[in-house]
Design a protein around this motif. Structure first.
Motif, PDB file in Angstrom:
ATOM      1  N   ALA A  63      -3.982  -7.719  -9.376  1.00 21.54           N
ATOM      2  CA  ALA A  63      -3.152  -6.720  -8.692  1.00 21.54           C
ATOM      3  C   ALA A  63      -3.135  -5.457  -9.534  1.00 21.54           C
ATOM      4  O   ALA A  63      -2.831  -5.510 -10.733  1.00 21.54           O
ATOM      5  CB  ALA A  63      -1.739  -7.241  -8.479  1.00 21.54           C
ATOM      6  N   LEU A  64      -3.482  -4.347  -8.907  1.00 19.86           N
ATOM      7  CA  LEU A  64      -3.558  -3.060  -9.615  1.00 19.86           C
ATOM      8  C   LEU A  64      -2.390  -2.158  -9.229  1.00 19.86           C
ATOM      9  O   LEU A  64      -1.883  -2.235  -8.108  1.00 19.86           O
ATOM     10  CB  LEU A  64      -4.887  -2.373  -9.285  1.00 19.86           C
ATOM     11  CG  LEU A  64      -6.151  -3.187  -9.615  1.00 19.86           C
ATOM     12  CD1 LEU A  64      -7.394  -2.458  -9.114  1.00 19.86           C
ATOM     13  CD2 LEU A  64      -6.250  -3.441 -11.121  1.00 19.86           C
ATOM     14  N   ASN A  65      -2.000  -1.296 -10.168  1.00 21.27           N
ATOM     15  CA  ASN A  65      -0.917  -0.322  -9.938  1.00 21.27           C
ATOM     16  C   ASN A  65       0.436  -0.966  -9.696  1.00 21.27           C
ATOM     17  O   ASN A  65       1.281  -0.401  -8.993  1.00 21.27           O
ATOM     18  CB  ASN A  65      -1.255   0.596  -8.744  1.00 21.27           C
ATOM     19  CG  ASN A  65      -2.567   1.301  -8.946  1.00 21.27           C
ATOM     20  OD1 ASN A  65      -2.874   1.740 -10.054  1.00 21.27           O
ATOM     21  ND2 ASN A  65      -3.359   1.400  -7.899  1.00 21.27           N
ATOM     22  N   ALA A  92       0.835  -1.211   0.000  1.00 23.94           N
ATOM     23  CA  ALA A  92       0.000   0.000   0.000  1.00 23.94           C
ATOM     24  C   ALA A  92       0.869   1.261   0.000  1.00 23.94           C
ATOM     25  O   ALA A  92       0.477   2.295  -0.531  1.00 23.94           O
ATOM     26  CB  ALA A  92      -0.939  -0.014   1.208  1.00 23.94           C
ATOM     27  N   VAL A  93       2.065   1.139   0.587  1.00 24.01           N
ATOM     28  CA  VAL A  93       2.999   2.279   0.616  1.00 24.01           C
ATOM     29  C   VAL A  93       3.314   2.756  -0.805  1.00 24.01           C
ATOM     30  O   VAL A  93       3.509   3.946  -1.037  1.00 24.01           O
ATOM     31  CB  VAL A  93       4.304   1.885   1.367  1.00 24.01           C
ATOM     32  CG1 VAL A  93       5.368   2.963   1.241  1.00 24.01           C
ATOM     33  CG2 VAL A  93       4.011   1.578   2.832  1.00 24.01           C
ATOM     34  N   ILE A  94       3.359   1.813  -1.760  1.00 19.79           N
ATOM     35  CA  ILE A  94       3.636   2.212  -3.144  1.00 19.79           C
ATOM     36  C   ILE A  94       2.381   2.105  -4.023  1.00 19.79           C
ATOM     37  O   ILE A  94       2.467   2.108  -5.253  1.00 19.79           O
ATOM     38  CB  ILE A  94       4.807   1.404  -3.760  1.00 19.79           C
ATOM     39  CG1 ILE A  94       4.533  -0.115  -3.706  1.00 19.79           C
ATOM     40  CG2 ILE A  94       6.111   1.712  -3.047  1.00 19.79           C
ATOM     41  CD1 ILE A  94       5.481  -0.932  -4.598  1.00 19.79           C
ATOM     42  N   GLY A  95       1.228   2.017  -3.385  1.00 15.99           N
ATOM     43  CA  GLY A  95      -0.035   2.111  -4.129  1.00 15.99           C
ATOM     44  C   GLY A  95      -0.526   0.842  -4.781  1.00 15.99           C
ATOM     45  O   GLY A  95      -1.519   0.859  -5.519  1.00 15.99           O
ATOM     46  N   GLU A 102      -2.516  -2.547  -5.067  1.00 19.72           N
ATOM     47  CA  GLU A 102      -3.718  -3.066  -4.437  1.00 19.72           C
ATOM     48  C   GLU A 102      -3.997  -4.472  -4.974  1.00 19.72           C
ATOM     49  O   GLU A 102      -3.831  -4.718  -6.163  1.00 19.72           O
ATOM     50  CB  GLU A 102      -4.876  -2.138  -4.810  1.00 19.72           C
ATOM     51  CG  GLU A 102      -6.098  -2.295  -3.951  1.00 19.72           C
ATOM     52  CD  GLU A 102      -7.204  -1.336  -4.421  1.00 19.72           C
ATOM     53  OE1 GLU A 102      -8.278  -1.370  -3.824  1.00 19.72           O
ATOM     54  OE2 GLU A 102      -6.984  -0.592  -5.400  1.00 19.72           O
ATOM     55  N   ILE A 103      -4.444  -5.353  -4.106  1.00 19.72           N
ATOM     56  CA  ILE A 103      -4.688  -6.734  -4.516  1.00 19.72           C
ATOM     57  C   ILE A 103      -6.113  -7.150  -4.166  1.00 19.72           C
ATOM     58  O   ILE A 103      -6.578  -6.915  -3.050  1.00 19.72           O
ATOM     59  CB  ILE A 103      -3.673  -7.682  -3.842  1.00 19.72           C
ATOM     60  CG1 ILE A 103      -2.292  -7.404  -4.438  1.00 19.72           C
ATOM     61  CG2 ILE A 103      -4.051  -9.139  -4.041  1.00 19.72           C
ATOM     62  CD1 ILE A 103      -1.167  -8.054  -3.712  1.00 19.72           C
ATOM     63  N   ILE A 104      -6.785  -7.741  -5.150  1.00 20.55           N
ATOM     64  CA  ILE A 104      -8.162  -8.217  -4.968  1.00 20.55           C
ATOM     65  C   ILE A 104      -8.245  -9.622  -5.541  1.00 20.55           C
ATOM     66  O   ILE A 104      -7.846  -9.840  -6.686  1.00 20.55           O
ATOM     67  CB  ILE A 104      -9.176  -7.384  -5.795  1.00 20.55           C
ATOM     68  CG1 ILE A 104      -8.873  -5.893  -5.732  1.00 20.55           C
ATOM     69  CG2 ILE A 104     -10.614  -7.709  -5.370  1.00 20.55           C
ATOM     70  CD1 ILE A 104      -9.351  -5.142  -6.984  1.00 20.55           C
ATOM     71  N   ALA A 105      -8.803 -10.538  -4.785  1.00 21.34           N
ATOM     72  CA  ALA A 105      -9.115 -11.839  -5.369  1.00 21.34           C
ATOM     73  C   ALA A 105     -10.604 -12.084  -5.186  1.00 21.34           C
ATOM     74  O   ALA A 105     -11.244 -11.475  -4.324  1.00 21.34           O
ATOM     75  CB  ALA A 105      -8.298 -12.943  -4.727  1.00 21.34           C
ATOM     76  N   HIS A 106     -11.155 -12.943  -6.011  1.00 25.49           N
ATOM     77  CA  HIS A 106     -12.589 -13.240  -5.900  1.00 25.49           C
ATOM     78  C   HIS A 106     -12.882 -14.617  -6.486  1.00 25.49           C
ATOM     79  O   HIS A 106     -12.080 -15.180  -7.243  1.00 25.49           O
ATOM     80  CB  HIS A 106     -13.418 -12.164  -6.602  1.00 25.49           C
ATOM     81  CG  HIS A 106     -13.206 -12.115  -8.081  1.00 25.49           C
ATOM     82  ND1 HIS A 106     -14.140 -12.517  -9.001  1.00 25.49           N
ATOM     83  CD2 HIS A 106     -12.133 -11.715  -8.805  1.00 25.49           C
ATOM     84  CE1 HIS A 106     -13.663 -12.358 -10.227  1.00 25.49           C
ATOM     85  NE2 HIS A 106     -12.454 -11.860 -10.141  1.00 25.49           N
ATOM     86  N   THR A 107     -14.031 -15.151  -6.116  1.00 25.78           N
ATOM     87  CA  THR A 107     -14.469 -16.446  -6.610  1.00 25.78           C
ATOM     88  C   THR A 107     -14.966 -16.293  -8.045  1.00 25.78           C
ATOM     89  O   THR A 107     -15.991 -15.654  -8.287  1.00 25.78           O
ATOM     90  CB  THR A 107     -15.604 -16.979  -5.714  1.00 25.78           C
ATOM     91  OG1 THR A 107     -15.084 -17.152  -4.396  1.00 25.78           O
ATOM     92  CG2 THR A 107     -16.147 -18.296  -6.229  1.00 25.78           C
TER      93      THR A 107
END
Lengths: 363, 363, 363, 363
Positions: free
Chosen positions: B214-216, B146-149, B151-156
């Motif tokens: 993973a974004l950014n 998060a310090v370098i922006g 972001e991680i999202i996982a989903h079914t």
């Protein structure tokens, strides 16, 4: 150690596509293994271009040179360094597209990462040519695995959506090695060849799927929690440029099965514990279970195509178009078959050594 | 170091399902990162059983304890050790099946590898419970990213063959976190729930597919030739029990495309170089290219089922049958979603640190 | 990875004394560093025989070849492979003593470890010649350290019990590089030369002490608990054959001091925190403290001597005598001076990179 | 992995002097080794304060807790985590000197490296207390080495310049373990005790030399070129705070000998190859040669003294004076003796495992 893989048997690759050479250092190789240049050369020749309609017209002689670690025909226990000089290098084809990012290639992240200093000619260290170093290391690893009876076979399971029919491992072994596309199913191979020829005419390219099989793998190779046999095999296989997916046994199809369908029942056969089916692909809990190890690798279509594509000139920071010249394979799947075998061999050999199964001196 | 992963940010997991605890040491964490028990607890709670119809009835309190590396609410630069005591342990259910090999589980290779000395209760170190240690480490890694922006999202993405519809990453993020199955598509989630309930009644189990995003991600993470971003992510994800396949971007579908279809054209958008499509899943030549990093993970159906299966009693060396008692999830996919995020975070954080992008002291 | 050292900047050496070549792969070298063959050659020449009365008559041309990782005069970010072909090789001198264990050499453990398969000619991979690969790697490391202002000087502090007088680092630097024995004290150098000449006549050999100095080392290099700066420097220095002891600052003399004598008081000088004395040798708690880093290395006398010694013929398993023929140095201390510098440079550079102090692209 | 050491048997330490605990994870430990809390406790007790006039008055209970990797009294093959809770913690003594740099301690580089976030209380992770984790790991390693007959003994060779007389290893073993200063020479021990008492009165401190001995080491442990047995032992020993020098066999004295004096002649004794003398300290070419392995370690005098010293207040950036309060040892040499044994054991065990000499399952 960015350019190394393995713990007990560790390989370090160096070189660039259009530099003086490509080479590999194999560290940890036991002493006493009989090794000749010819042994390694024959594996390298399998990867070399020219065997089929699918491949580039770059004439690669790829003469293997043993620089260290072998004396009087046996490994000495010292690191083995193997080298191939680059000979048939043609920079001109690349010069005009130097600052144009080739879609599908590593050009853009490499430019950013190395500040423009990376050797961009022919893809530099991102070139598929680097896999010749994998094959050299794999030749040594295969010989080490043979000491404990492990055998590795890979073959073309699919090209451009055309799939080979299922057959026994012994049949695959016999037929795939003779086929120019490394496909064990002659009918499928014929259809693939026709598709390749049509695709070549249009300047386009094809991908496919390679299946790797390891037989007689001892039970218990692989180290949970993190140095899993499947995890390390996957990592080794993703080192092959163009690989976009790796699955073991039933793989993604397992995600759609019920537990009662996917679980392999244990049975006793010839006094040995085995499983009745092999949806697990020979791996349970990150360890080999003694059944054939089955891995499938998705290879994307060759990125260099003779068709105009939209891109960016990174030095002018302007949108433009590119038509990649030079000599390119239509489909690298057949040439990647020995590379898959090599990376499987290197990884399995490392694990067998970690388990103490391969002696430090071969006698 | 079999039970460690990572180079600059390295995690070492220890513990067993039915031993005193499960824990993790996070080595290389920069100093000055604000960390509280609550931060880590909230991630661990996401993995915990009880949220949905899919999960076990084992009541896991999973209280996180910080043993080292944090002082006055900030990391000190020393290794961070995090622990969860095991409380609700019921050995009895396992006793009667001790020497019967559970199909789909690690029992057989573990027995051979450890000579019968491994802690077999509840799967020991092969238990899915070990992934709680991944999630604890992932909580730290996410804070560092998060310090370098990043972001991680996982989903079914899929359960039992029922697939969620495609939608934007922002929509996925908003919807998946609220859904009891971590599925962003409410209709699919409803159908999955019904399938889970039906499957539970029959004593069977289900698998599925998780998508990680993973974004950014900064351009150029990943180290060719061998420490590829895709290779190391795959290795980290295969450390999750039940994962049988990993693919990036178009993945196995890319193998059936032509080069002209699969190549992502480069464009300039808002003054930045991007690609028009993202078949590469954000990875070119083993390095991040700045586009969203997309990985899909195949999760096999839960191995423990309430249906009689054929197996072998390894001590009597006799074929027999087994019906696995105890409390089991029908489908671990929703609980594995935060685990996928954790392993992505740990790996990306390691690469960002190797690239020097995360400072050694956070201020 | 037995033949590698370093984590971010890692070097892997290969080759044998009497094989085709000796070489080294330098992995992790940032892109954009200007490197020419001449830069590396000049360091290698310092190690080469022939400079003084102390050294062998083997005429080593030691021509450095750059095989990879450098393009258009700059490093590319790919691994740098450097090679020296072996030319002046004379196996005959070794043939007659093949199975006789040379006292002080690695012959015996090497024979046991490698089952007799190791390349025994000229010591094989145990030869001092392998240190040419250290020097090549050190040449790159020194250039990287220069980017952040770190400077490394080693010099002959003692030969055969004759010690150089203490003087300032700047004086040492100026005088040692001009002296044929790398000794900054001309009087001592003269006495050493006479001792060497007398010892040569008797067929005997001498050892000595080398002092290594690193200036402008940033504060905080080194990683407790285990990757200490002193620990990793010691490991790197013990890789030099003949090194039997390593001490930092006051070293063994500190063991005889009181705390009040040995502690270095902190002072402020020119607005910077320094210590009034430097008994710590620039290292506190395993980390650099900004003072000059001082290490002293004990080099045993050359093992190959022209005097008859008692030994064992390992193949006949019989006691016998040996008189080691061939060409041997009387004292390798002067030739080991650049090797000490190289190993210090490689280690300090690795730590500076781990601390993020050397950028991944040099501009 | 900054806080880990070892390749096959790897240990990772965590914790701080005044945090909740100190602990260690031992990864790679074979299954089937009988281990009880009492085994480890007895080694830890040897390191504990209170045994002699030389040590601190901090009452350390140091109760060992086994958190993982042991089941029913045997190791399981999973990582072994061992913990000691910190109980007798007194922060007050440190509070007043918080921003004053203690001469001889890690305070200054730690402050710079960790931006002031490191746990400064009692030295945090730089405290000698961390060596309790080494001793716990060493207890396991010793048991593993015992399987192949390797025995390790360390003893106090020198304190404050007073040296013990030479004697046989068996005598040392018998006498040193009974002596309160771990010194095998009762006369020297008496003189050391008197010196310690006098030094204590003056508020000053003492250093000394510890000799470590390993018997029955198999021939050929150690991996050239870089993972030398001497290099890795030195690295492991420099991890002990206060160690400023390490030498093997004749060590620094070898630098003053001639080759003919220093070379150990090979002989045959009881049908085994041995050397007549042992100036090599059991190591040739970085490998064990079967003779007793002899290492000597220089321990600087304790840095914390009750005498006023010049220093700097780093927050006020002003010169000042400091008198270190709290409870301190006058001389840590006796307490460091089991720590030296532990680090030798961990390193030798790692190499024995790398050589495949210790089975993965102990039966």
């Amino acid at each position: 150690m960015e350019n190394s893989i393995g713990k007990m048997l560790a390989i370090t690759s160096f070189g660039e596509s259009h530099g003086p050479c490509v080479g590999v250092v194999i560290d940890g190789c036991p002493a006493g293994l009989p090794v000749s240049g010819a042994d390694i050369q024959s594996e390298v020749n399998r990867r070399r271009a020219g065997g089929s309609s699918a491949s580039t017209s770059r004439l690669e002689k790829d003469k293997v040179e043993i620089l260290s670690g072998v004396s009087n025909g046996f490994t000495t226990g010292a690191p083995v360094c193997l080298l191939i000089r680059n000979e048939d290098v043609d920079d001109a084809a690349y010069e005009e597209i130097r600052s144009k990012l080739r879609p599908g290639h590593a050009d853009y992240p490499a430019y950013v990462k190395y500040g423009g200093f990376n050797d961009w000619r022919g893809g530099g260290k991102f070139s598929g040519r680097m896999t010749a170093t994998f094959v050299m290391a794999g030749a040594i690893a295969k010989k080490l695995l043979a000491v404990i009876g492990v055998e590795i076979i890979a073959h073309t399971a699919e090209i451009g959506g055309i799939a080979a029919e299922a057959m026994s491992y012994q049949e695959i072994k016999k037929k795939a090695t003779k086929d120019s596309l490394c496909c064990a199913d002659p009918k499928a191979s014929q259809a693939m060849t026709e598709l390749i020829n049509r695709t070549k005419e249009s300047g386009d390219s094809l991908g496919g799927v390679i299946e790797g099989i390891a037989l007689n793998v001892p039970v218990g190779l692989g180290e949970p929690l993190f140095d899993n046999l499947d995890g390390d095999l996957a990592k080794a296989l993703f080192a092959i440029p163009a690989v976009k997916g790796v699955e073991f046994g039933a793989g993604f199809a397992a995600a759609r099965k019920k537990g009662s369908e996917n679980n392999d029942p244990f049975i006793i056969k010839d006094g040995k514990i085995m499983t009745g089916t092999n949806n697990a692909g020979g791996i349970l809990g990150g360890m080999s279970n003694g059944m054939p190890l089955i891995v499938r690798v998705a290879v994307k279509p060759v990125s260099s195509i003779g068709i105009e594509q939209q891109t960016v000139d990174i030095e002018k920071m302007k949108e433009t178009v590119i038509k990649v010249g030079g000599r390119h394979d239509v489909c690298i799947v057949p040439r990647a078959v020995p590379v898959v075998e090599a990376m499987m061999a290197v990884t399995l050999c490392d694990f067998a050594m970690r388990a103490g199964l391969i002696p430090r001196v071969i006698r």
